[in-house]
Structures are given as structure tokens and as C-alpha cells.
Enzyme design. Structure first.
Site, PDB file in Angstrom:
ATOM      1  N   ASP A  27      -3.060  -1.433  10.048  1.00 57.48           N
ATOM      2  CA  ASP A  27      -3.178  -1.354   8.587  1.00 57.48           C
ATOM      3  C   ASP A  27      -3.836  -2.591   7.974  1.00 57.48           C
ATOM      4  O   ASP A  27      -4.072  -2.631   6.775  1.00 57.48           O
ATOM      5  CB  ASP A  27      -1.793  -1.183   7.940  1.00 57.48           C
ATOM      6  CG  ASP A  27      -1.293   0.256   8.040  1.00 57.48           C
ATOM      7  OD1 ASP A  27      -2.112   1.152   8.331  1.00 57.48           O
ATOM      8  OD2 ASP A  27      -0.086   0.464   7.822  1.00 57.48           O
TER       9      ASP A  27
ATOM     10  N   LYS B  55       0.854  -1.199   0.000  1.00 54.85           N
ATOM     11  CA  LYS B  55       0.000   0.000   0.000  1.00 54.85           C
ATOM     12  C   LYS B  55       0.883   1.240   0.000  1.00 54.85           C
ATOM     13  O   LYS B  55       2.031   1.207   0.478  1.00 54.85           O
ATOM     14  CB  LYS B  55      -0.951   0.016   1.200  1.00 54.85           C
ATOM     15  CG  LYS B  55      -0.293   0.060   2.598  1.00 54.85           C
ATOM     16  CD  LYS B  55       0.032   1.435   3.121  1.00 54.85           C
ATOM     17  CE  LYS B  55       0.734   1.359   4.473  1.00 54.85           C
ATOM     18  NZ  LYS B  55       1.386   2.589   4.890  1.00 54.85           N
TER      19      LYS B  55
HETATM   20  P1  ATP Z   1       3.677  -0.592   8.967  1.00 58.89           P
HETATM   21  O1  ATP Z   1       3.626   0.840   8.498  1.00 58.89           O
HETATM   22  O2  ATP Z   1       2.352  -1.294   8.979  1.00 58.89           O
HETATM   23  O3  ATP Z   1       4.516  -0.821  10.202  1.00 58.89           O
HETATM   24  P2  ATP Z   1       5.869  -1.237   7.304  1.00 58.89           P
HETATM   25  O4  ATP Z   1       5.819  -1.439   5.832  1.00 58.89           O
HETATM   26  O5  ATP Z   1       6.533   0.012   7.774  1.00 58.89           O
HETATM   27  O6  ATP Z   1       4.412  -1.359   7.810  1.00 58.89           O
HETATM   28  P3  ATP Z   1       6.525  -3.989   7.670  1.00 58.89           P
HETATM   29  O7  ATP Z   1       7.195  -4.323   6.389  1.00 58.89           O
HETATM   30  O8  ATP Z   1       5.158  -4.496   7.875  1.00 58.89           O
HETATM   31  O9  ATP Z   1       6.602  -2.425   7.970  1.00 58.89           O
HETATM   32  O10 ATP Z   1       7.508  -4.493   8.841  1.00 58.89           O
HETATM   33  C1  ATP Z   1       7.349  -4.053  10.158  1.00 58.89           C
HETATM   34  C2  ATP Z   1       7.861  -5.123  11.120  1.00 58.89           C
HETATM   35  O11 ATP Z   1       6.999  -6.250  11.043  1.00 58.89           O
HETATM   36  C3  ATP Z   1       9.260  -5.609  10.803  1.00 58.89           C
HETATM   37  O12 ATP Z   1      10.035  -5.395  11.940  1.00 58.89           O
HETATM   38  C4  ATP Z   1       9.117  -7.078  10.534  1.00 58.89           C
HETATM   39  O13 ATP Z   1      10.120  -7.851  11.162  1.00 58.89           O
HETATM   40  C5  ATP Z   1       7.766  -7.452  11.111  1.00 58.89           C
HETATM   41  N1  ATP Z   1       7.044  -8.485  10.335  1.00 58.89           N
HETATM   42  C6  ATP Z   1       6.358  -9.509  10.841  1.00 58.89           C
HETATM   43  N2  ATP Z   1       5.801 -10.243   9.868  1.00 58.89           N
HETATM   44  C7  ATP Z   1       6.142  -9.695   8.699  1.00 58.89           C
HETATM   45  C8  ATP Z   1       5.871 -10.033   7.352  1.00 58.89           C
HETATM   46  N3  ATP Z   1       5.137 -11.087   7.003  1.00 58.89           N
HETATM   47  N4  ATP Z   1       6.361  -9.210   6.405  1.00 58.89           N
HETATM   48  C9  ATP Z   1       7.101  -8.119   6.745  1.00 58.89           C
HETATM   49  N5  ATP Z   1       7.396  -7.780   8.008  1.00 58.89           N
HETATM   50  C10 ATP Z   1       6.930  -8.552   8.995  1.00 58.89           C
END
Ligand code: ATP
Length: 284
Positions: free
Chosen positions: A136, A10
């Protein structure tokens, strides 16, 4: 039985923080869209009562810290499912990038389990489950372009964006969403919410107005910590994109154009100093 789900990233066209609530969460308004950069999840039913998660990124946890694992556990406990499941996550979405990678994987898992275990859950029921995993996740259940509010649980689909290309540029920085929100003092930030204006621009198909009003209240915190992100955004605008903003809590900066040859030029220029750059389309 084998089942494959696509889990798109997203982007935030807006992220308005309205105020901090008594319960500690922030009241938000956001315009989000799904893009064609996606993880692929392959689910296999197991007779034995176990949860097995595998991924192509060695640094990602595959135990209860993984959002996919959490989604499976939640569904198994809630609906007393005794069967097991194996999930292979092929990650394409950069992690901790502001692109909702973990949330979209969790949403894809809820959709898949609903199908595989024939639970007959409605979108509202899936959203309610999703909220327990992350703010989210409800949006990721619905996908497309949506006006998202509350702390993420209210998702109202809106019209698709006018045709355009999006460039995603992610420098070699990982940002923790929790830390950014914790450092935010919204009373002290000079910020005007933009979600309603961007929604109106999208509804009237006004691409230029949409691109000019992109906005994110969390830039104040993340740019303060990483000034190179502010420079990256300025550079994208200087290269001729029509609008640019940070997605989520960062560090990914997104920029828009309707002109593919310009997008290619910007892409090539950014590749010189930015670790990961993607050209994406919005998914309807
Ligand atoms: P958000 O803004 O929702 O936090 P983001 O894109 O900034 O999303 P993610 O890629 O979701 O961050 O990663 C955030 C944390 O979630 C990381 O520290 C990661 O280790 C953990 N995590 C747990 N499961 C997953 C997964 N399936 N994919 C990615 N990260 C994951």
C-alpha cells in the site's frame, strides 16, 4: 533541521481480487481515497548516525518492525547516508484497521527524507522504494483518489470524489492483512469486480452510482470470521447511509452520505456500540 509531514489514512471504495499469481501475490484492482484522519510525523536531523523512532502508542514497535524505521534504513543504505534522524509519530489512525496506517507513515517518511537529505527522487523512484516496504506504500506516496492495480505498485490518479462525508467505524478487533489473504480462496468466492464501474461513476460525478457499487472481495473472509462486521455494515445502510463496505482487510467499515445531519445521527447511533467512529472528508 525539523520537518513535519502529515500522513493521511486511506479507504478502499473497492478491493477486487482478480486471481492469485504464480509468485503467490494476488492481482488486485482497487479504488482508494485519502481521508482527513491523519498521523503527524516530526523529523529531526541528527549528526550522529542513528535511527530513533518514538510514538504515542506504547504497543507499537519502534525498531525495525516499524514501517518508518524500515523506510529510513532503506534510504540510508541505498544512498549511503551517514547522518542520523529522529522521528516522532503522533498516531491518530487506528492500527491494523484496514486504513493503511503503517503504509502512510512509511510514505510520509520517504517524502520527508527526500526533502531533508535533498535526494532529488522522483515520484516513480519513491514508489519503487515504497514497494519494498509494503504493497500500500506506492499509493500512499501519491495519495488522493486513485485506481490502484498489480499488487499495489500501479497507481493511476483519477478524478476527485463528488462532495460527500465518510463515516469510519472500527470495532475492537484487529485484523492481519496477511492472514486474510492467506485464507482467501478467490476461486470459491462468488464475487464480481467493481473497480471499473466505480471509476466510471466517479469520472462522471455520479455520487449515487459510486455509493451503490462499493465492494470488497475480502469481506467474504473477514465477515466469516467476525459476523458482527456484516451486522455493522447492514446497520449503517439501515440508518440511511447511501453505501457501505469494508476497507482493506478490515475491520473498519466505511459508509457514505452527502447529508451532514444524517451523518451526525448515524455517528451518534454507532458510538453506542462501536469503539471508534470518525466522520471524515475526502482529501483532494
Ligand atoms: P494494511 O492493510 O496495509 O496492513 P492496516 O491499516 O490494516 O494496513 P496497519 O495500521 O498498517 O494496518 O498495521 C499493520 C501492522 O503494522 C501492525 O501489526 C503494526 O504493528 C505494524 N506497524 C509497523 N509500523 C507501523 C506504523 N508506523 N503504524 C502502524 N502500524 C505499524
Amino acid at each position: 533541521m525539523e520537518w513535519i509531514e502529515r500522513a493521511p489514512a486511506k479507504i478502499n471504495l473497492t478491493l477486487d481480487v482478480l486471481y492469485k499469481r504464480e509468485d503467490g501475490y494476488h492481482e488486485l484492482e482497487m479504488i482508494m481515497s485519502s481521508v482527513d484522519l491523519a498521523d503527524h510525523l516530526t523529523f529531526t536531523s541528527l549528526e550522529e548516525d542513528t535511527i530513533e523512532v518514538y510514538t504515542n502508542k506504547a504497543f507499537l514497535p519502534v525498531d525495525k518492525r516499524n514501517h518508518v524505521y524500515q523506510a529510513i534504513k532503506l534510504v540510508k543504505d541505498r544512498y549511503h547516508i551517514k547522518a542520523g534522524i529522529k522521528v516522532e509519530i503522533e498516531k491518530k489512525i487506528p492500527v491494523a484497521a484496514g486504513l493503511g496506517g503503517g503504509s502512510t507513515d512509511a510514505a510520509a517518511t520517504l517524502r520527508a527524507l527526500n526533502h531533508i537529505w535533498q535526494l532529488g527522487l522522483s515520484v516513480e523512484e519513491l514508489i519503487e522504494l515504497g514497494m519494498k516496504i509494503g504493497t500500500d506504500v506506492p499509493y500512499s506516496i501519491v495519495g488522493g483518489t486513485a485506481f490502484v492495480s498489480g499488487s499495489g505498485e500501479k497507481v493511476r490518479p483519477i478524478r476527485d470524489l463528488p462532495p460527500c462525508w465518510v463515516i469510519l467505524a472500527k470495532p475492537r478487533i484487529s485484523v492481519s492483512t496477511r492472514t486474510v489473504f492467506r485464507s482467501l480462496d478467490i476461486e470459491k468466492v462468488d464475487y464480481t469486480p467493481k473497480s471499473k464501474e466505480v471509476e466510471a461513476a466517479i469520472e462522471s460525478g455520479d455520487y449515487q452510482k459510486m455509493a451503490q457499487h462499493l465492494s470488497n472481495a475480502l469481506e467474504a473472509v473477514t465477515f466469516d470470521r467476525y459476523p458482527q462486521l456484516s451486522q455493522l455494515k447492514d446497520r449503517m445502510l439501515r440508518y440511511g447511509l447511501d453505501g457501505a463496505t469494508m476497507s482493506g482487510s478490515g475491520p473498519t467499515i466505511i459508509g457514505f452520505s452527502q447529508n451532514y445531519s444524517r451523518v451526525k445521527r448515524v455517528y451518534n447511533s454507532l458510538r453506542g456500540f462501536c469503539e471508534e467512529v470518525y466522520i471524515c472528508r475526502i482529501i483532494k
